[in-house]
Design an enzyme around this catalytic site. Sequence first.
Site, PDB file in Angstrom:
ATOM      1  N   CYS A 189      38.645  21.619  19.984  1.00 37.12           N
ATOM      2  CA  CYS A 189      39.114  21.351  21.231  1.00 37.12           C
ATOM      3  C   CYS A 189      38.322  20.224  21.948  1.00 37.12           C
ATOM      4  O   CYS A 189      38.585  19.156  21.517  1.00 37.12           O
ATOM      5  CB  CYS A 189      38.961  22.532  22.143  1.00 37.12           C
ATOM      6  SG  CYS A 189      39.951  22.737  23.611  1.00 37.12           S
ATOM      7  N   HIS A 207      41.302  26.994  18.748  1.00 39.07           N
ATOM      8  CA  HIS A 207      40.002  27.671  18.527  1.00 39.07           C
ATOM      9  C   HIS A 207      39.601  28.626  17.388  1.00 39.07           C
ATOM     10  O   HIS A 207      39.857  29.986  17.793  1.00 39.07           O
ATOM     11  CB  HIS A 207      39.721  28.183  20.134  1.00 39.07           C
ATOM     12  CG  HIS A 207      39.366  27.318  21.014  1.00 39.07           C
ATOM     13  ND1 HIS A 207      38.194  26.736  21.328  1.00 39.07           N
ATOM     14  CD2 HIS A 207      40.223  26.874  22.010  1.00 39.07           C
ATOM     15  CE1 HIS A 207      38.123  25.917  22.346  1.00 39.07           C
ATOM     16  NE2 HIS A 207      39.575  26.087  22.789  1.00 39.07           N
ATOM     17  N   GLU A 221      37.198  29.845  16.409  1.00 42.10           N
ATOM     18  CA  GLU A 221      36.021  30.593  16.582  1.00 42.10           C
ATOM     19  C   GLU A 221      36.251  31.866  17.621  1.00 42.10           C
ATOM     20  O   GLU A 221      35.673  32.698  17.726  1.00 42.10           O
ATOM     21  CB  GLU A 221      34.865  29.759  17.382  1.00 42.10           C
ATOM     22  CG  GLU A 221      34.891  29.745  18.747  1.00 42.10           C
ATOM     23  CD  GLU A 221      36.025  28.300  19.281  1.00 42.10           C
ATOM     24  OE1 GLU A 221      36.779  28.218  18.290  1.00 42.10           O
ATOM     25  OE2 GLU A 221      35.905  27.998  20.278  1.00 42.10           O
TER      26      GLU A 221
END
Lengths: 224, 80
Positions: free
Chosen positions: A86, A200, A202
């Site tokens: 990002c 994302h 994660e």
Amino acid sequence: MKVTILQFPGTNCEYDTEHAFKSLGAKTEILWHKSESVPTDTDLLVVAGGFSYGDYLRSGAIAKFSPVMRAVTKYANEGGKVLGICNGFQVLTEAGLLPGALKRNESLHFLSKHHHLKVVNNDNIFLKELENGNIVNIPIAHHDGNYYIDEDGLKELYANNQVLLRYCGADGEEKNPNGSVDAIAGVCNKTKNVFGLMPHPERAMEALLGSSDGVKMLQGFLEA
Amino acid sequence: MKAVVNVFLKAGVLDSQGKAVHHALESLHFNNVSNVRVGKQIIFNLDESDEQKAVTDVTKMCEELLANTVIEDYTIEFVK
């Protein structure tokens, strides 16, 4: 396996990133941007998401002049593995470590939702746990995720297998949330040691929270 | 002297904000508008009497920071 995660003023995904890599069994360290070196035991350096320097001027524009970025550039040029997520992707394009640039989303809206992505090239350490054509479900959360590269640059990306991921629908159909050239969601550099993506992974580590597709993506780095 | 830097998306790079402003102007019945571009202006004082040096310095500022030349063009003006 040691993952070093960069933290600028305004970074807000460093702890999610730390949690994700810890859950995969990696050691982690969060590195403040004033540091002038990258810890020598680093196996992967992550530029985490957020709003470094409040996105002033342009997303990632000020962060590239932080003291740590000189060390990051040196680390990458020596073959070290770098992942920008990002805002981290925006920082890496601004720093010239990845080709192209990220513009304001075509709709001008901030987008925050799950989105499907198609794996375009898995012949790299990042996506090697996945197959080309696989579809993953990963959250996006950005205002400036509209990937731009000129025509010649785009040809070069495809010629070198540098396009990693493209946005798509649940069944792989064409779907472009932000106006990116060719719906590109992530790319790597020519030498395939620097990676960047707007989504994302994660935030997709537990099925209970919507998707665990991020596990297969981040795991690639651990099984080097 | 005062430096005035204008930064705009390059011709050929879609300017979504310009397009949105254009639509809004049309909805106000200004149908004589075309090619709307939204950019930013950066103004600062420059303590420099050598004009050539001023041009060199501000150009470098634009190339390194004020504009992202992958997607943006810039213009530089000086006001005394």
